[in-house]
Write a protein that holds these residues in place. Structure first.
Motif, short mmCIF file in Angstrom:
data_model
loop_
_atom_site.label_atom_id
_atom_site.label_comp_id
_atom_site.label_asym_id
_atom_site.label_seq_id
_atom_site.Cartn_x
_atom_site.Cartn_y
_atom_site.Cartn_z
N ASP A 192 0.82 -1.22 0.00
CA ASP A 192 0.00 0.00 0.00
C ASP A 192 0.85 1.26 0.00
O ASP A 192 0.45 2.30 -0.54
N LEU A 193 2.03 1.18 0.63
CA LEU A 193 2.93 2.34 0.69
C LEU A 193 3.93 2.37 -0.46
O LEU A 193 4.81 3.23 -0.48
N SER A 194 3.81 1.43 -1.40
CA SER A 194 4.71 1.34 -2.56
C SER A 194 6.17 1.21 -2.13
O SER A 194 7.07 1.83 -2.71
N LEU A 195 6.41 0.38 -1.13
CA LEU A 195 7.77 0.17 -0.62
C LEU A 195 8.33 -1.21 -0.98
O LEU A 195 9.39 -1.58 -0.49
N VAL A 196 7.62 -1.94 -1.84
CA VAL A 196 8.16 -3.21 -2.32
C VAL A 196 9.34 -2.93 -3.25
O VAL A 196 9.33 -1.96 -4.02
N ASN A 197 10.37 -3.76 -3.15
CA ASN A 197 11.60 -3.58 -3.93
C ASN A 197 12.30 -2.27 -3.63
O ASN A 197 12.84 -1.60 -4.52
N THR A 198 12.29 -1.88 -2.36
CA THR A 198 13.04 -0.71 -1.91
C THR A 198 13.80 -1.07 -0.64
O THR A 198 13.41 -1.99 0.10
N MET A 199 14.88 -0.36 -0.37
CA MET A 199 15.63 -0.59 0.86
C MET A 199 14.79 -0.20 2.08
O MET A 199 14.90 -0.83 3.15
N ALA A 200 13.92 0.80 1.94
CA ALA A 200 13.04 1.17 3.05
C ALA A 200 12.09 0.03 3.39
O ALA A 200 11.89 -0.30 4.56
N GLY A 201 11.50 -0.59 2.37
CA GLY A 201 10.62 -1.72 2.62
C GLY A 201 11.36 -2.91 3.19
O GLY A 201 10.79 -3.72 3.93
N LEU A 202 12.64 -3.02 2.89
CA LEU A 202 13.45 -4.13 3.37
C LEU A 202 13.81 -3.97 4.85
O LEU A 202 13.96 -4.97 5.57
N THR A 203 13.92 -2.72 5.31
CA THR A 203 14.44 -2.48 6.66
C THR A 203 13.41 -1.97 7.66
O THR A 203 13.42 -2.38 8.83
N ILE A 204 12.50 -1.08 7.25
CA ILE A 204 11.60 -0.42 8.20
C ILE A 204 10.76 -1.42 9.00
O ILE A 204 10.64 -1.28 10.23
N PRO A 205 10.15 -2.45 8.38
CA PRO A 205 9.34 -3.38 9.19
C PRO A 205 10.15 -4.16 10.23
O PRO A 205 9.57 -4.72 11.17
N LEU A 206 11.46 -4.23 10.08
CA LEU A 206 12.29 -5.00 11.00
C LEU A 206 12.95 -4.13 12.06
O LEU A 206 13.71 -4.63 12.90
N ILE A 207 12.67 -2.83 12.05
CA ILE A 207 13.37 -1.92 12.96
C ILE A 207 12.79 -1.95 14.37
O ILE A 207 13.54 -1.93 15.35
N ALA A 208 11.46 -2.00 14.50
CA ALA A 208 10.87 -2.01 15.84
C ALA A 208 11.33 -3.25 16.60
O ALA A 208 11.33 -4.35 16.06
N SER A 209 11.73 -3.06 17.86
CA SER A 209 12.29 -4.17 18.63
C SER A 209 11.80 -4.11 20.07
O SER A 209 12.22 -3.24 20.84
N ALA A 210 10.93 -5.03 20.44
CA ALA A 210 10.48 -5.11 21.82
C ALA A 210 11.60 -5.60 22.72
O ALA A 210 11.71 -5.18 23.88
#
Length: 287
Positions: free
Chosen positions: A144-162
């Motif tokens: 939906d955010l058009s972040l597929v095939n981007t470095m942002a899409g590769l990293t942002i979902p993995l940044i949050a860390s409980a």
């Protein structure tokens, strides 16, 4: 029991302990050694199943081919490109996790606001959710955010860390209240207290977490495989899996092993370079 007998028993115990440790090291090191040696031989030698225990003379050709052209049945991206992608991804994930976790843990510990503990436990409860549960909705958000095939899409979902938030919170709780009171007397605001007091005290913990989170980001496989199909953003872990075909005769094992050895270099370098900080951050308790 005299001193000589005690000393002999102590030496015997130390010898057994070192022998067990040496056997363990050999067991773990043998596959790495075979990979390292295999990366220096030609395809025919390895294809025959005749992997020697001594290096061969094809190391330069194999590593050059892996670095510049890639290899394997599906002709993966060059190892140099994949290593760069993995390095950038791992650094962004580790740095992002530490930055967000520091801020969130600081807010939970040093600020008093309604729902403070509810916010913390909400963050903590995300540890109970496996990656597979979150991966489909996360992927839809990236689409939906058009972040597929981007470095942002590769990293942002993995940044949050409980996990990192929990560890920083537990560390911040050990900071004496006198530090907070002294900062207030000196007129230091929240940002200055965070910059001048909390961050310097957290250096060793940050270093230890950076090593752990860098390895975590480097070893990511499922999410990069799902979110990226552009060869220009392929990571080394995904690339290695793609290099291996369904049959041994289809694989350029020498190039694959050379790529695997190259994939070991950055995480090993990070661990070795930050070993002192890593151990200190895990064991230091005095502030």
């Amino acid at each position: 029991m005299d001193a000589a007998t005690t000393r002999r028993r102590r030496l015997r115990g130390a010898a057994w302990a070192h022998a067990v440790l040496a056997i363990g090291v050999l067991i773990f090191f043998l596959p790495i050694w075979i990979t390292l040696v295999g990366s220096t031989h030609d395809t025919a030698t390895i294809g025959r199943g005749d992997v020697p225990l001594l290096p061969g003379g094809e190391a330069i050709a194999n590593y050059t081919a892996a670095w510049n052209a890639g290899g394997g049945r599906y002709r993966s991206a060059p190892a140099g490109l994949m290593l760069g992608n993995s390095l950038l991804m791992a650094v962004l994930i580790a740095g992002g996790k530490i930055a967000i976790s520091l801020i969130s843990a600081y807010a939970v510990v040093f600020f008093r606001f309604p729902g403070r503990m509810l916010a913390f436990w909400t963050i903590f409860l995300t540890l109970m959710l496996p990656v597979e549960v979150r991966i489909i909705p996360t992927f839809q958000v990236m689409v939906d955010l058009s972040l597929v095939n981007t470095m942002a899409g590769l990293t942002i979902p993995l940044i949050a860390s409980a996990t990192a938030t929990l560890l920083f919170r537990q560390f911040f709780l050990t900071i004496p209240d006198e530090y907070v009171e002294a900062a207030k007397i000196d007129g230091a605001g929240p940002l200055r207290f965070f910059r001048d007091v909390v961050l310097p005290l957290s250096v060793t913990n940050i270093a230890a977490l950076f090593v752990i989170l860098f390895i975590y980001g480097w070893n990511q496989y499922l999410w990069p495989l799902l979110i990226v199909n552009d060869r220009g953003l392929e990571t080394i872990v995904v690339g290695l899996a793609k290099m291996i075909g369904s049959g041994d005769t289809q694989n350029e094992w020498n190039v694959i092993m050379a790529t695997a050895v190259l994939a070991l270099v950055p995480p090993v370098f990070v661990v070795v370079a930050m070993q002192r900080w890593f151990v200190k951050g895990l064991t230091e308790t005095e502030k």
